[in-house]
Design an enzyme around this catalytic site. Structure first.
Site, short mmCIF file in Angstrom:
data_model
loop_
_atom_site.label_atom_id
_atom_site.label_comp_id
_atom_site.label_asym_id
_atom_site.label_seq_id
_atom_site.Cartn_x
_atom_site.Cartn_y
_atom_site.Cartn_z
N SER A 57 0.82 -1.21 0.00
CA SER A 57 0.00 0.00 0.00
C SER A 57 0.85 1.27 0.00
CB SER A 57 -0.92 0.01 1.23
OG SER A 57 -1.68 -1.17 1.28
N1 SAM Z 1 -0.79 -5.05 4.03
C1 SAM Z 1 -0.03 -5.29 2.83
C2 SAM Z 1 1.30 -4.63 2.86
O1 SAM Z 1 1.61 -3.90 3.81
O2 SAM Z 1 2.07 -4.88 1.92
C3 SAM Z 1 -0.77 -4.92 1.58
C4 SAM Z 1 -1.80 -5.88 1.28
S1 SAM Z 1 -2.35 -6.05 -0.38
C5 SAM Z 1 -3.05 -4.49 -0.73
C6 SAM Z 1 -3.75 -7.11 -0.02
C7 SAM Z 1 -3.35 -8.51 0.40
O3 SAM Z 1 -4.51 -9.18 0.89
C8 SAM Z 1 -2.81 -9.37 -0.74
O4 SAM Z 1 -1.55 -9.86 -0.42
C9 SAM Z 1 -3.85 -10.47 -0.87
O5 SAM Z 1 -3.32 -11.71 -1.29
C10 SAM Z 1 -4.40 -10.53 0.54
N2 SAM Z 1 -5.72 -11.16 0.70
C11 SAM Z 1 -6.81 -11.04 -0.11
N3 SAM Z 1 -7.82 -11.76 0.39
C12 SAM Z 1 -7.37 -12.35 1.53
C13 SAM Z 1 -7.95 -13.22 2.49
N4 SAM Z 1 -9.21 -13.65 2.40
N5 SAM Z 1 -7.19 -13.62 3.54
C14 SAM Z 1 -5.90 -13.19 3.67
N6 SAM Z 1 -5.30 -12.39 2.78
C15 SAM Z 1 -6.02 -11.96 1.72
#
Ligand code: SAM
Length: 208
Positions: A57
């Site tokens: 992000s």
């Molecule tokens: N917090 C992260 C960082 O600091 O880099 C950014 C996260 S990215 C915008 C969103 C993440 O959510 C992705 O890695 C994706 O694979 C994960 N994601 C999506 N659905 C999910 C779920 N049901 N459970 C866990 N992770 C999930």
């Protein structure tokens, strides 16, 4: 120094004032969590690709969401969507323990290796569907979802302590989502919308 400029020009300028959040943003080495070919832009004012169609992000959004959680050293926070591990690291600088769940195994493994190499010992990792929360460690003092949900996973609301909040982008696959704060008041939940954001979608069983 890149981080100092990032904090003053992207974060303080936009109104983040919590001293612990600003200190954490100054300290965490974002460059260590960004792919090699993006090192020159590691501190840029935007999200960056981290592979598997996912993103790290924008620094301001990480600071804003962290401030909404009202973090302090007594708290245990659950994060859904480990991604690069950057948000987890920022939280781990401030709170007692961070529990983070990532659904894509390769990202979960890379974040764990990187964060452990950076010395974090208060981040606990799980690979799986974060929409279901982490019942064995619940209740939490706060929950942060870093992917956009179409519906708020009920399991997450039920894993909040009384008075605690869930910070979650709502809007699923819409182009702009609403970053929302859900506060638990007994068996009731109060929802407040904040700013418009753009996140990758939350996947998993709670979104089907
Ligand atoms: N917090 C992260 C960082 O600091 O880099 C950014 C996260 S990215 C915008 C969103 C993440 O959510 C992705 O890695 C994706 O694979 C994960 N994601 C999506 N659905 C999910 C779920 N049901 N459970 C866990 N992770 C999930």
């Amino acid at each position: 120094m890149n981080r100092e400029i990032m904090v003053s020009s992207q974060i303080e300028m936009r109104g983040i004032t919590n001293p612990a959040v600003l200190a954490a943003m100054r300290k965490v080495e974002r460059n260590k969590l960004v792919p090699d070919d993006l090192q020159p832009v590691a501190y840029a004012d935007n999200p960056l690709p981290i592979g598997h169609g996912q993103t790290i992000s924008q620094p301001f959004i990480v600071a804003y969401m962290t401030e909404l959680l009202d973090p302090d050293p007594s708290k245990r926070i659950l994060e859904i969507g480990t991604g690069s591990g950057y948000q987890a690291a920022v939280l781990a600088e401030i709170v007692k323990d961070v529990y983070t769940i990532e659904i894509i195994p390769a990202l979960a493994e890379r974040a764990k290796v990187n964060l452990e190499a950076m010395g974090y010992r208060n981040i606990h990792f799980r690979t799986g569907d974060g929409g279901l929360g982490w019942p064995e460690e619940a209740p939490f003092d706060g929950i942060i979802v870093t992917a956009a949900a179409g519906v708020i996973p009920e399991q997450l609301m039920m894993q909040l302590k009384e008075g605690a909040c869930l910070v979650i982008p709502l809007g699923g696959t819409s182009i702009v989502q609403s970053l929302s704060v859900v506060v638990r008041e007994g068996e009731k939940f109060k929802i407040r919308e904040t700013i418009g954001v753009r996140f990758v979608p939350l996947t998993g069983v709670t979104q089907q």
